[in-house]
Write a protein that holds these residues in place. Structure first.
Motif, short mmCIF file in Angstrom:
data_model
loop_
_atom_site.label_atom_id
_atom_site.label_comp_id
_atom_site.label_asym_id
_atom_site.label_seq_id
_atom_site.Cartn_x
_atom_site.Cartn_y
_atom_site.Cartn_z
N THR A 55 0.80 -1.22 0.00
CA THR A 55 0.00 0.00 0.00
C THR A 55 0.84 1.27 0.00
OG1 THR A 55 -1.77 -1.18 1.13
CG2 THR A 55 -1.85 1.22 1.22
N GLU A 56 1.76 1.38 0.93
CA GLU A 56 2.55 2.62 1.03
C GLU A 56 3.39 2.86 -0.21
OE1 GLU A 56 4.78 2.84 4.67
OE2 GLU A 56 3.00 2.41 5.89
N LEU A 57 3.96 1.82 -0.78
CA LEU A 57 4.80 1.97 -1.97
C LEU A 57 3.96 2.35 -3.19
CD1 LEU A 57 7.63 1.87 -3.09
CD2 LEU A 57 7.34 -0.59 -3.44
N ILE A 58 2.78 1.76 -3.32
CA ILE A 58 1.89 2.11 -4.43
C ILE A 58 1.50 3.58 -4.32
CG2 ILE A 58 -0.36 1.71 -5.51
CD1 ILE A 58 -0.10 -1.23 -4.39
N GLU A 59 1.05 3.98 -3.14
CA GLU A 59 0.65 5.37 -2.92
C GLU A 59 1.81 6.33 -3.19
OE1 GLU A 59 -0.96 8.27 0.64
OE2 GLU A 59 -1.23 6.11 0.85
N GLN A 60 2.97 6.02 -2.68
CA GLN A 60 4.16 6.87 -2.85
C GLN A 60 4.55 6.97 -4.33
OE1 GLN A 60 7.60 5.42 -0.74
NE2 GLN A 60 8.99 6.71 -1.91
N ILE A 82 -9.85 -9.09 -5.81
CA ILE A 82 -10.43 -9.17 -4.48
C ILE A 82 -9.61 -9.99 -3.48
CG2 ILE A 82 -12.76 -8.74 -5.30
CD1 ILE A 82 -13.31 -11.78 -5.00
N SER A 83 -8.41 -10.42 -3.87
CA SER A 83 -7.59 -11.17 -2.90
C SER A 83 -7.01 -10.20 -1.87
CB SER A 83 -6.47 -11.92 -3.61
OG SER A 83 -5.41 -11.05 -3.95
N ASN A 84 -6.51 -10.74 -0.79
CA ASN A 84 -5.93 -9.91 0.27
C ASN A 84 -4.76 -9.07 -0.22
OD1 ASN A 84 -7.72 -10.61 2.29
ND2 ASN A 84 -6.54 -12.40 2.90
N ARG A 85 -3.99 -9.56 -1.18
CA ARG A 85 -2.82 -8.83 -1.69
C ARG A 85 -3.21 -7.75 -2.71
NH1 ARG A 85 1.20 -7.96 0.78
NH2 ARG A 85 2.57 -7.89 -1.03
N ASP A 86 -4.45 -7.73 -3.17
CA ASP A 86 -4.90 -6.74 -4.16
C ASP A 86 -5.25 -5.43 -3.44
OD1 ASP A 86 -4.65 -8.42 -6.38
OD2 ASP A 86 -6.65 -9.25 -6.10
#
Length: 169
Positions: A55-60, A82-86
């Motif tokens: 999450t943080e890396l995608i947002e950054q 819809i998986s946990n890693r998505d």
């Protein structure tokens, strides 16, 4: 089909971001497809990155791209299921100044009709405007990327960027 005014932008500067825990530059078929289709349509790719489902890396990474003077559009692929890693959608949706729900709706409709049938309801593909840049989040499959690029993104990319920029001083 709409006609383009003579002062219409012709080329868009893009960032392509693949979100995947398993792909690298050799195995990133979907990211390469996006880059190839952008180049074939005379657009620039000024950033191409592969990042993990964090999450943080995608947002950054998205925040950096939309604050770059060399980027007008960001196209992500991967992490929209819809998986946990998505976590792509959770990572970027709160950044949207304006959400474009029609993109996801049309993408799922076309996916249902032309690609994967009822499994299209598992897609959370999304689009929005962040810091006067258009951002797309696509599923990571090559079929989904091809469909989104050919039927939705490439036909409207120049128009979208032009609309975003028209009132800016």
């Amino acid at each position: 089909m709409h006609t383009q005014p003579s002062n219409y932008l012709k080329r868009v500067a893009c960032a392509v971001i693949t979100v995947s825990d398993t792909r690298d530059k050799d195995t990133d078929k979907s990211g390469k497809l996006i880059v190839e289709q952008l180049h074939a349509s005379n657009h620039q790719v000024n950033l191409y990155k592969i990042i993990p489902d964090e999450t943080e890396l995608i947002e950054q990474t998205v925040a950096e791209a939309v604050h770059s003077k060399e980027i007008e559009a960001v196209i992500l692929n991967g992490g929209t299921g819809i998986s946990n890693r998505d976590v792509t959608i959770e990572s970027i949706q709160h950044l949207f100044d304006k959400e474009l729900p029609g993109f996801g709706e049309l993408f799922r409709y076309l996916s249902y009709q032309q690609d994967i049938g009822t499994a299209s309801m598992l897609s959370r593909a999304a689009s929005g405007v962040v810091n006067n840049r258009i951002v797309f989040a696509l599923p990571g499959s090559a079929g989904a990327v091809t469909l989104a690029m050919e039927k939705l993104i490439l036909p409207e990319l120049v128009h979208m960027v032009t609309e975003i920029k028209k009132d800016l001083t």
